[in-house]
Design an enzyme around this catalytic site. Structure first.
Site, PDB file in Angstrom:
ATOM      1  N   LEU A 137      27.373 -19.528  24.368  1.00 11.47           N
ATOM      2  CA  LEU A 137      26.997 -18.374  25.182  1.00 11.47           C
ATOM      3  C   LEU A 137      26.580 -17.189  24.324  1.00 11.47           C
ATOM      4  O   LEU A 137      27.222 -16.866  23.339  1.00 11.47           O
ATOM      5  CB  LEU A 137      28.178 -17.970  26.076  1.00 11.47           C
ATOM      6  CG  LEU A 137      27.924 -16.799  27.030  1.00 11.47           C
ATOM      7  CD1 LEU A 137      28.590 -17.083  28.386  1.00 11.47           C
ATOM      8  CD2 LEU A 137      28.464 -15.488  26.472  1.00 11.47           C
ATOM      9  N   ASP A 190      25.831  -9.575  24.803  1.00  8.57           N
ATOM     10  CA  ASP A 190      25.199  -8.314  24.379  1.00  8.57           C
ATOM     11  C   ASP A 190      24.460  -8.375  23.032  1.00  8.57           C
ATOM     12  O   ASP A 190      24.983  -8.927  22.067  1.00  8.57           O
ATOM     13  CB  ASP A 190      26.257  -7.227  24.191  1.00  8.57           C
ATOM     14  CG  ASP A 190      27.165  -7.042  25.382  1.00  8.57           C
ATOM     15  OD1 ASP A 190      27.023  -7.754  26.364  1.00  8.57           O
ATOM     16  OD2 ASP A 190      28.048  -6.161  25.282  1.00  8.57           O
ATOM     17  N   ARG A 211      35.353   0.637  24.469  1.00  5.48           N
ATOM     18  CA  ARG A 211      34.603  -0.300  23.611  1.00  5.48           C
ATOM     19  C   ARG A 211      33.131   0.081  23.474  1.00  5.48           C
ATOM     20  O   ARG A 211      32.665   1.045  24.062  1.00  5.48           O
ATOM     21  CB  ARG A 211      34.712  -1.723  24.169  1.00  5.48           C
ATOM     22  CG  ARG A 211      34.302  -1.895  25.624  1.00  5.48           C
ATOM     23  CD  ARG A 211      34.492  -3.365  26.064  1.00  5.48           C
ATOM     24  NE  ARG A 211      34.293  -3.540  27.496  1.00  5.48           N
ATOM     25  CZ  ARG A 211      35.275  -3.530  28.406  1.00  5.48           C
ATOM     26  NH1 ARG A 211      36.533  -3.360  28.044  1.00  5.48           N
ATOM     27  NH2 ARG A 211      34.994  -3.691  29.696  1.00  5.48           N
ATOM     28  N   ASP A 212      32.410  -0.736  22.672  1.00  2.47           N
ATOM     29  CA  ASP A 212      30.958  -0.654  22.510  1.00  2.47           C
ATOM     30  C   ASP A 212      30.510   0.629  21.804  1.00  2.47           C
ATOM     31  O   ASP A 212      29.684   1.393  22.329  1.00  2.47           O
ATOM     32  CB  ASP A 212      30.224  -0.777  23.863  1.00  2.47           C
ATOM     33  CG  ASP A 212      30.714  -1.941  24.715  1.00  2.47           C
ATOM     34  OD1 ASP A 212      31.198  -2.934  24.123  1.00  2.47           O
ATOM     35  OD2 ASP A 212      30.620  -1.869  25.947  1.00  2.47           O
ATOM     36  N   GLU A 244      30.146   0.570  30.329  1.00  5.17           N
ATOM     37  CA  GLU A 244      30.002  -0.256  29.128  1.00  5.17           C
ATOM     38  C   GLU A 244      28.705   0.108  28.420  1.00  5.17           C
ATOM     39  O   GLU A 244      27.762   0.638  29.019  1.00  5.17           O
ATOM     40  CB  GLU A 244      29.967  -1.747  29.501  1.00  5.17           C
ATOM     41  CG  GLU A 244      31.296  -2.269  30.033  1.00  5.17           C
ATOM     42  CD  GLU A 244      31.336  -3.803  30.083  1.00  5.17           C
ATOM     43  OE1 GLU A 244      30.412  -4.394  30.674  1.00  5.17           O
ATOM     44  OE2 GLU A 244      32.289  -4.398  29.526  1.00  5.17           O
TER      45      GLU A 244
END
Lengths: 499, 499
Positions: free
Chosen positions: B44, B47, B166-167, B222
């Site tokens: 898979l 991002d 996050r991110d 996100e």
């Protein structure tokens, strides 16, 4: 890390995936990695296999050991292409996972049968005493890339050969299938080519050894390939231990060819009026070339750029070797074999710049001051000249891949890689030399792919291929000569795109 | 096979290499695989990460779970390019192997610092009770591709956020580094963008939440990304659980943007006079877009073509998703965001053929009877018309990807994938619709990559992206209309090469 036999033959299922991902990243990130040739996804690449045309695509496989730069448990990795230049990696196709190939899915060939690609390969098996057995196995690949192995071998080794019996090339001729195989005769321990025939792919008749020479072909022949060019049979093969008085060569093992007049399949004989063996490649690193006749009748060849029993500098990075570019085979008016880049190679060219005779500066003519690491250089050097073409040279040319040429009454070309970077294969020397026709212009078509050179001489009459592992900032192309001021040449330089 | 939590978070070292090789072969051999977009080597992809320019090359990474089409233990896989179109796979770059990223090297960004590419990412950690902890970690990549993780996190989650933090996008502004992060506020459980500042990459000051809207941004934001276009800040982000009265969207989660007037870093505020949120993509499958300003000042974006919490038909083949093509961002004279293919995309074109208005046959106009599976179609449809453009259609057009258009007083474009193949994501409908300017010609630039479409409308004012999984022999491009005989259009069709 010491590569014990147990490690080399460990099933792939006993290696861990993190190690493989790291090996794949290490190979792709190597500063020596090639950009427009087929290279291993990880580990060691050797022989090209199953070179063929099927389902509107060209296919080639390579012998792979994915876990290091050693000869371990081999599989077939698959690539396909629409133009013989841009190759798509299709991954593992044929692994070593049955009792008839438990110690390696070794080399073989492919041909289209009943809308499937029929793969024929050598299953390498070792018993508990490490005694080797060789089975000639079959498998089919369908249009989705799914490979299905046949349940039982097609051919078992006959009594008259040793365990060295491998590399089947399957050919269709009239209403039958024929297979030629590399073999070692049990009585004489000499190199032979075995021939088998079948009408149904099930029952195979042993036609004996192919009669094509009176000379002793060393102790083993590997990778025999038969192609027809203008209806003439050309036999390409790798004799191991060949006496150099029969045919001179410089590498540990040569990749030779002989041009026949007629191939009589059922008589197991190739009529040969011109008995001479030739090196298929006059460079340092070509072996196990595989050739086949495409549906359009043309003959194409692709070579392993690498040699058995040899170490390369990238071994330290856990990967080794690559394949050559595909070469189209033809015969010239004098019946001599020509090897040329395929047409689509020109699609990779960009930023062409004309090279012409210029005034020398400090005894040197700079053709390209800052070349790419991937390029093609076509160069015509006029007759009656002596000099050196430096490729991948540093500023003062103390380091370079040297092409020493003489185009006068003494006419020769010598490639010298002694100053081209890390030294390797030293036992076999740093130079390779060919004769040239006297007093004729020299036509060179040179491909550099980072750590690989392929030099096509005089329209492909000779090819010299080799690896080099030098400083990646050495990017000067220059000519030097004692008579620099009279050097005359012209050509074109192109950057070559990655595939 | 049931994907238990234990399996999904099994260390890569406990997966076996044979399984991985087979998964890689399965992904590359898939008949649905894309040919000129970034796709997972296996398993898979989600991002895009670390989209950047370093060492004379473009870099992008992607979130990878290599062992199946599920969200398991994530790593960063690396690719590089010289033109934003031809990408070289560089393999595993950043794995989950420290106590600060034990359960995943989650998304992040990259910027050049001191001649290295500085990677900043979220380390996902779960304790024995499966309680999540998020660390914002650093790593460096040198020119050889070697990645070295910093010993300790750069930023620990502050008290005012939940574990959903996050991110990080790292940005240099004047003499300091700033990081924007997706966050969930602990008090209100609402979506926020956190802002941090550091002068030395060691001590980070929490500047609080970014003030850019008065509306509630759902329960989590996100992948926030800030780029400057003509000095105007554009904030791209993914609000989860956003009330559709604030901004309408059709997918499970939207990928939104807002165009600001001024970004005040130290005040943690983006001044916004035009408050409206827009969908970055009006199609079915775009999420987690990452954008950055290149050294030349231009802004580029690349998107995950895939959505969280969603199944795709290729899950059955153990792989899923791809990245979008790179889109150059700009603002038009009216201040509207444009997304356009980068210039080098045109280098992939071949065999161009002009499309022009023809006489209808059986109520249909065939634009290309036998299109490739990889193509670009630029088409201008004249104003005041109603009809359907069928892509990847079968002979009778009972199957096709339908683009229903109206360019008169009622002006809209609707993409309908209900008849384009296997049905999936049915809960979110089969159509996506945008308004068009009334009584104007419609300009379409359509890219098909086997199972992916990207439709750029009117010079990139709108983009609609999605996947479809139909019959691979459906290759008709045709127009149908109740007024077929008055349809007027012109355009060009190109085959697009694989990268």
């Amino acid at each position: 890390m010491e590569w014990t036999r147990a490690m080399r033959y460990l099933p792939y299922s006993e290696w861990d995936a993190e190690t493989l991902l790291k090996l794949q990243a290490q190979a792709t990130n190597s500063s020596y990695q090639v950009g427009y040739h087929i290279r291993p996804t990880s580990g060691l690449l050797n022989d090209p296999n199953g070179f063929s045309y099927y389902n509107n695509k060209w296919h080639v496989f390579y012998q792979s050991y994915p876990f290091g730069a050693v000869h371990g448990l081999k599989s077939w990795m698959h690539l396909e292409s629409t133009d013989l230049v841009h190759w798509q990696d299709k991954g593992l196709a044929l692994g070593a996972d049955t009792k008839y190939d438990s110690h390696g899915a070794y080399s073989g060939s492919a041909t289209v049968i009943d809308n499937q690609l029929f793969l024929m390969y050598t299953g390498n098996v070792r018993d508990q005493d490490w005694q080797r057995y060789s089975y000639q196995n079959g498998a089919t690949m369908d249009e989705t890339g799914k490979v299905t192995k046949l349940d039982a071998p097609l051919i078992f080794a006959p009594d008259h050969v040793t365990e060295h019996f491998r590399d089947p090339q399957i050919l269709k001729h009239r209403d039958a299938y024929y297979v030629i195989l590399g073999a070692q005769d049990k009585q004489t321990l000499s190199g032979k080519i075995s021939l088998f025939k079948s009408k149904n792919l099930k029952n195979w008749e042993d036609l004996g050894y192919l009669d094509f020479t009176d000379d002793l072909m060393g102790y083993m022949i590997e990778c025999p390939n038969l192609v027809f060019i203008d209806e003439q049979p050309v036999l390409i093969f790798c004799p191991q231990g060949l006496d150099k008085s029969i045919a001179p060569y410089d590498n540990i093992y040569p990749n030779m060819y002989v041009i026949g007049d007629k191939f009589k399949f059922d008589a197991a004989r190739m009529e040969v009026s011109q008995k001479q063996l030739f090196n298929l490649d006059d460079g340092f690193d070509v072996y196990a070339t595989q050739a086949f006749n495409a549906p359009d009748g043309k003959a194409y060849a692709i070579s392993w750029v690498g040699l058995p029993d040899m170490s390369y500098p990238t071994d330290d990075e856990n990967w080794a070797n690559c394949l050559s570019q595909v070469k189209e085979l033809s015969l010239d008016a004098k019946g001599r074999l020509l090897q040329r880049p395929v047409k689509a190679m020109a699609d990779l060219r960009s930023d062409g710049q004309v090279i012409k005779t210029d005034k020398p500066v400090n005894g040197r003519q700079i053709l390209v001051a800052d070349a790419d690491r991937n390029y093609e250089l076509k160069l015509t050097i006029k007759k009656d000249q002596v000099g050196t073409l430096h490729l991948v040279g540093n500023t003062d040319l103390s380091e370079s891949l040297q092409i020493n040429f003489a185009t006068g009454n003494q006419a020769s070309l010598e490639v010298n890689r002694a100053q081209a970077g890390k030294q390797f294969a030293s036992d076999y020397g740093f130079t390779r030399k060919i004769d040239l026709p006297k007093n004729e212009d020299l036509e060179l078509d040179i491909f550099i792919d980072n750590s690989l050179f392929e030099i096509f001489v005089n329209g492909g009459l000779k090819v010299l291929t080799g690896r080099f592992f030098g400083n990646l900032t050495n990017n000067q192309i220059a000519l030097t000569s004692k008579q620099t001021d009279k050097l005359a040449y012209r050509g074109t330089y192109w950057r070559i795109n990655h595939i």
